[in-house]
Design an enzyme around this catalytic site. Sequence first.
Site, PDB file in Angstrom:
ATOM      1  N   GLY A  46       0.836  -1.184   0.000  1.00 17.02           N
ATOM      2  CA  GLY A  46       0.000   0.000   0.000  1.00 17.02           C
ATOM      3  C   GLY A  46       0.877   1.241   0.000  1.00 17.02           C
ATOM      4  O   GLY A  46       2.002   1.211   0.511  1.00 17.02           O
ATOM      5  N   GLN A  51       2.893   9.920   1.088  1.00 16.78           N
ATOM      6  CA  GLN A  51       4.158   9.182   1.140  1.00 16.78           C
ATOM      7  C   GLN A  51       5.040   9.466  -0.072  1.00 16.78           C
ATOM      8  O   GLN A  51       6.229   9.141  -0.065  1.00 16.78           O
ATOM      9  CB  GLN A  51       3.889   7.675   1.232  1.00 16.78           C
ATOM     10  CG  GLN A  51       3.236   7.273   2.552  1.00 16.78           C
ATOM     11  CD  GLN A  51       3.100   5.772   2.647  1.00 16.78           C
ATOM     12  OE1 GLN A  51       2.145   5.212   2.141  1.00 16.78           O
ATOM     13  NE2 GLN A  51       4.073   5.111   3.267  1.00 16.78           N
ATOM     14  N   CYS A  94       5.521  -0.016   7.484  1.00 13.91           N
ATOM     15  CA  CYS A  94       5.147   1.160   6.700  1.00 13.91           C
ATOM     16  C   CYS A  94       6.360   1.552   5.865  1.00 13.91           C
ATOM     17  O   CYS A  94       7.478   1.628   6.389  1.00 13.91           O
ATOM     18  CB  CYS A  94       4.755   2.309   7.636  1.00 13.91           C
ATOM     19  SG  CYS A  94       4.310   3.822   6.756  1.00 13.91           S
ATOM     20  N   LEU A  95       6.133   1.798   4.582  1.00 21.43           N
ATOM     21  CA  LEU A  95       7.253   2.152   3.705  1.00 21.43           C
ATOM     22  C   LEU A  95       7.907   3.465   4.125  1.00 21.43           C
ATOM     23  O   LEU A  95       9.057   3.724   3.768  1.00 21.43           O
ATOM     24  CB  LEU A  95       6.785   2.250   2.250  1.00 21.43           C
ATOM     25  CG  LEU A  95       6.307   0.929   1.617  1.00 21.43           C
ATOM     26  CD1 LEU A  95       5.791   1.177   0.199  1.00 21.43           C
ATOM     27  CD2 LEU A  95       7.422  -0.105   1.613  1.00 21.43           C
ATOM     28  N   HIS A 136      -4.789   1.362   7.284  1.00 19.69           N
ATOM     29  CA  HIS A 136      -3.445   1.944   7.383  1.00 19.69           C
ATOM     30  C   HIS A 136      -3.283   3.070   6.350  1.00 19.69           C
ATOM     31  O   HIS A 136      -2.779   4.159   6.681  1.00 19.69           O
ATOM     32  CB  HIS A 136      -2.408   0.837   7.153  1.00 19.69           C
ATOM     33  CG  HIS A 136      -0.986   1.288   7.193  1.00 19.69           C
ATOM     34  ND1 HIS A 136      -0.101   0.903   8.179  1.00 19.69           N
ATOM     35  CD2 HIS A 136      -0.281   2.101   6.363  1.00 19.69           C
ATOM     36  CE1 HIS A 136       1.083   1.470   7.938  1.00 19.69           C
ATOM     37  NE2 HIS A 136       1.006   2.200   6.848  1.00 19.69           N
ATOM     38  N   GLU A 137      -3.736   2.819   5.122  1.00 19.51           N
ATOM     39  CA  GLU A 137      -3.579   3.840   4.075  1.00 19.51           C
ATOM     40  C   GLU A 137      -4.520   5.023   4.309  1.00 19.51           C
ATOM     41  O   GLU A 137      -4.138   6.180   4.080  1.00 19.51           O
ATOM     42  CB  GLU A 137      -3.802   3.225   2.689  1.00 19.51           C
ATOM     43  CG  GLU A 137      -2.858   2.078   2.328  1.00 19.51           C
ATOM     44  CD  GLU A 137      -1.401   2.376   2.606  1.00 19.51           C
ATOM     45  OE1 GLU A 137      -0.970   3.531   2.461  1.00 19.51           O
ATOM     46  OE2 GLU A 137      -0.676   1.438   2.998  1.00 19.51           O
ATOM     47  N   HIS A 140      -2.976   7.456   6.600  1.00 20.02           N
ATOM     48  CA  HIS A 140      -1.992   8.360   5.992  1.00 20.02           C
ATOM     49  C   HIS A 140      -2.658   9.626   5.443  1.00 20.02           C
ATOM     50  O   HIS A 140      -2.067  10.704   5.461  1.00 20.02           O
ATOM     51  CB  HIS A 140      -1.247   7.663   4.853  1.00 20.02           C
ATOM     52  CG  HIS A 140      -0.086   6.827   5.303  1.00 20.02           C
ATOM     53  ND1 HIS A 140       0.969   7.336   6.033  1.00 20.02           N
ATOM     54  CD2 HIS A 140       0.198   5.516   5.125  1.00 20.02           C
ATOM     55  CE1 HIS A 140       1.848   6.375   6.270  1.00 20.02           C
ATOM     56  NE2 HIS A 140       1.404   5.248   5.741  1.00 20.02           N
TER      57      HIS A 140
HETATM   58 NI    NI Z   1       2.339   3.401   5.796  1.00 24.23          NI
END
Ligand code: NI
Length: 167
Positions: A46, A51, A94-95, A136-137, A140
Amino acid sequence: MSVLPIVQWPDPRLMEICAPVAAITPEIETLAAEMLETMYAAPGRGLAGPQVGAMIRMFVMDAGWKEGKPDPLVCINPMLQEVGEERVSNSEGCLSIPGVSADVSRPSQVQMVWTGLNGARFVQSFEGFGAVCVQHELDHLDGVVTFDHLDADTRAALEAVYQEQAE
Ligand code: NI
């Protein structure tokens, strides 16, 4: 098309509330394609607008591609419509916070409504890892990261681990 640089926590852009997408322009279409490319390259499941520095309410996800069940989604102006009562805790990466996973408790089932790249409205129920991923997304887009779900002590300990490995 290109792989985009991923914003790393504690960049302030990860703490902002994003603006709705007003219109699906060619720029939005290109951004969505690049976000999917960036997500797969990372590799992740995701990736949300902020991000990659795009402060708009859009994310991409593919909860099953690592298990050989690819299902790329581009979610524009997504919103939760129904939220189940049962909660479940999962270890989430998380990226934007590489190398650190956090145990986050969330509803185990959600129904999300969003607009697709073709302008159509989608409604879908998610459970299991898909439910984790969409929540989660969505976080963000509201300037929330996994750390924000933790109690103060757990958060401080994980932040210390993150800072240490970043040095
Ligand atoms: Ni994330």
